[in-house]
Write an enzyme that holds these catalytic residues in place. Structure first.
Site, mmCIF file in Angstrom:
data_model
loop_
_atom_site.group_PDB
_atom_site.id
_atom_site.type_symbol
_atom_site.label_atom_id
_atom_site.label_comp_id
_atom_site.label_asym_id
_atom_site.label_seq_id
_atom_site.Cartn_x
_atom_site.Cartn_y
_atom_site.Cartn_z
ATOM 1 N N GLY A 285 0.794 -1.229 0.000
ATOM 2 C CA GLY A 285 0.000 0.000 0.000
ATOM 3 C C GLY A 285 0.820 1.270 0.000
ATOM 4 O O GLY A 285 1.791 1.399 0.705
ATOM 5 N N SER A 286 0.423 2.229 -0.819
ATOM 6 C CA SER A 286 1.101 3.514 -0.835
ATOM 7 C C SER A 286 0.411 4.450 -1.807
ATOM 8 O O SER A 286 -0.811 4.474 -1.884
ATOM 9 C CB SER A 286 2.570 3.354 -1.181
ATOM 10 O OG SER A 286 3.255 4.548 -0.909
#
Length: 218
Positions: free
Chosen positions: A187-188
């Site tokens: 995730g980012s």
């Protein structure tokens, strides 16, 4: 659907660790605490399936077009604004940012075809991906792809959980739209910088898909 090569080591390690935990639980707890042993087994299975799903590459019909800027990642649009880009263009650009949750597909793809003008890694902090300063202070990798129509900057940004950015591009490479640009683990966010005035095809909070959603038309 297939599993991305970046996940093979992580999946194997997760399998080994969870197997050892469950063998120990079975040996020490199953007789006296059977319910707890079953709960641990169920949680382990759910975690293992989640890790596998994180590295999935679903089969998709990719959209192409030399005038189109295609989404480089899955996620939700969280920024559409004009801003100063200090690293490469050093002038005002139209920024479109996409937030990737841990549940999203995490393969990053080239938004356009062209030549790689810049591919630069920067170490940095691990602020949450939606923090305003994450684009300039977090660990990140910047790529610029240019062709006869425009130059597009794509910036992979690490977040509080994502601390492993992978990028496959080198300066001078000729790349094709929708080919793999890289991968961000767990995730980012991905920022795209376009020429000011570029017609944008997405809205705030819209969910987009890599290789399929048109971000803008050059």
């Amino acid at each position: 659907m297939r599993i991305h090569r970046e996940g093979l080591a992580t999946i194997l390690l997760t399998f080994v660790v969870l197997t050892l935990i469950n063998v120990a639980v079975t040996f020490f707890l199953r007789e006296n605490f059977p319910l707890l042993a079953r709960i641990i087994a169920a949680v382990s299975l759910a975690l293992f399936l989640f890790i596998i799903s994180f590295f999935r590459i679903p089969a998709r019909a990719m959209k192409q077009g030399e005038s189109l800027v295609i989404a480089p990642c899955d996620g939700k649009v969280v920024v559409i604004e004009e801003t100063y880009e200090p690293e490469y263009f050093k002038d005002k650009r139209l920024q479109v940012s996409i937030f990737m949750s841990p549940a999203n597909v995490h393969v990053n793809r080239n938004p356009i075809s062209g030549q790689v003008k810049l591919s630069q890694y920067h170490s940095g902090k691990y602020l949450v991906a939606w923090h305003p300063k994450s684009s300039t202070e977090n660990e990140r990798h910047t790529v610029v792809i240019g062709n006869d129509k425009a130059e597009v900057l794509v910036r992979q940004i690490a977040g509080a959980l994502a601390r492993r950015i992978v990028n496959y591009l080198k300066p001078g490479m000729q790349v094709k739209q929708n080919e793999e640009l890289g991968f961000i683990k767990f995730g980012s966010r991905v920022d795209i910088y376009l020429p000011v005035g570029t017609p944008v095809s997405v809205e705030m909070n819209q969910v987009v898909r890599a290789g399929q959603t048109v971000i803008a038309t050059i």
